[in-house]
Design an enzyme around this catalytic site. Sequence first.
Site, PDB file in Angstrom:
ATOM      1  CG  HIS A   5      -0.197  -0.180   2.522  1.00  0.00           C
ATOM      2  ND1 HIS A   5       0.354  -1.386   2.900  1.00  0.00           N
ATOM      3  CD2 HIS A   5       0.123   0.701   3.498  1.00  0.00           C
ATOM      4  CE1 HIS A   5       0.954  -1.242   4.074  1.00  0.00           C
ATOM      5  NE2 HIS A   5       0.833   0.022   4.449  1.00  0.00           N
ATOM      6  CB  CYS A  61       7.467  -1.666   0.488  1.00  0.00           C
ATOM      7  SG  CYS A  61       9.073  -1.892   1.256  1.00  0.00           S
ATOM      8  N   GLY A  62       7.313   1.116   1.426  1.00  0.00           N
ATOM      9  CA  GLY A  62       7.583   2.432   2.008  1.00  0.00           C
ATOM     10  C   GLY A  62       9.063   2.750   2.060  1.00  0.00           C
ATOM     11  CB  THR A  63      11.811   1.514   4.121  1.00  0.00           C
ATOM     12  OG1 THR A  63      11.497   0.112   4.168  1.00  0.00           O
ATOM     13  CG2 THR A  63      11.194   2.229   5.311  1.00  0.00           C
ATOM     14  CG  HIS A  94      29.806  -2.709 -10.511  1.00  0.00           C
ATOM     15  ND1 HIS A  94      30.572  -2.025  -9.597  1.00  0.00           N
ATOM     16  CD2 HIS A  94      30.221  -2.276 -11.737  1.00  0.00           C
ATOM     17  CE1 HIS A  94      31.418  -1.205 -10.225  1.00  0.00           C
ATOM     18  NE2 HIS A  94      31.209  -1.332 -11.527  1.00  0.00           N
ATOM     19  NE  ARG A 105       4.478   5.156   3.867  1.00  0.00           N
ATOM     20  CZ  ARG A 105       4.032   4.188   4.652  1.00  0.00           C
ATOM     21  NH1 ARG A 105       4.870   3.524   5.432  1.00  0.00           N
ATOM     22  NH2 ARG A 105       2.754   3.871   4.665  1.00  0.00           N
ATOM     23  NE  ARG A 132      34.644  -8.961  -7.729  1.00  0.00           N
ATOM     24  CZ  ARG A 132      35.262  -7.823  -8.037  1.00  0.00           C
ATOM     25  NH1 ARG A 132      34.563  -6.752  -8.371  1.00  0.00           N
ATOM     26  NH2 ARG A 132      36.581  -7.759  -8.004  1.00  0.00           N
TER      27      ARG A 132
HETATM   28  C1  RB5 Z   1       4.286  -0.135   5.543  1.00  0.00           C
HETATM   29  O1  RB5 Z   1       3.811   0.714   6.525  1.00  0.00           O
HETATM   30  C2  RB5 Z   1       5.802  -0.264   5.627  1.00  0.00           C
HETATM   31  O2  RB5 Z   1       6.189  -0.906   6.781  1.00  0.00           O
HETATM   32  C3  RB5 Z   1       6.321  -0.982   4.406  1.00  0.00           C
HETATM   33  O3  RB5 Z   1       5.911  -0.321   3.261  1.00  0.00           O
HETATM   34  C4  RB5 Z   1       7.827  -1.082   4.290  1.00  0.00           C
HETATM   35  O4  RB5 Z   1       8.443   0.158   4.507  1.00  0.00           O
HETATM   36  C5  RB5 Z   1       8.467  -2.175   5.048  1.00  0.00           C
HETATM   37  O5  RB5 Z   1       9.653  -2.445   4.912  1.00  0.00           O
END
Ligand code: RB5
Length: 140
Positions: A5, A61-63, A94, A105, A132
């Site tokens: 999401h 995803c977010g991170t 590489h 995000r 490698r």
């Molecule tokens: C969702 O809130 C977040 O935890 C997910 O997108 C991600 O960042 C997890 O690694």
Amino acid sequence: MASDHAGVNLKSELKQYLAQKGYDILDFGTDSEESCDYPDFAHPAAEAIENGTADFGICMCGTGNGIQMTLNKHQGIRAALCWKPELASLAKEHNNANILVLPARFLSYDEAISIVDAYLNAKFEGGRHQRRIDKIPVKK
Ligand code: RB5
């Protein structure tokens, strides 16, 4: 492509961008902003690359961390988390990364496009880098 999401809006923007560039895109979801679990979408995307249904992936995803961790559990996947264009170029040159992973995000649309373009335009250099990456899979 795949996202949770937190990445769904960037995924849909990048989908349009890639479609305009002529790519045929398989979208493994998610398709809404309702809270969900990134592995449910990451595993099918990874399998499509491992079995040759897809040539490469772009996932988010977010991170970027959760989906990258999931993707890299697959023996045939080299998923690279990239937050600037130089990292994306090097991930292809590489590491022959077969999935580009984005921290949705933490990127503007323009930043994400620059990173995607850098990945798409780069070429694997082979040679010592092939040696490698051949050593990456876990031997059973
Ligand atoms: C969702 O809130 C977040 O935890 C997910 O997108 C991600 O960042 C997890 O690694």
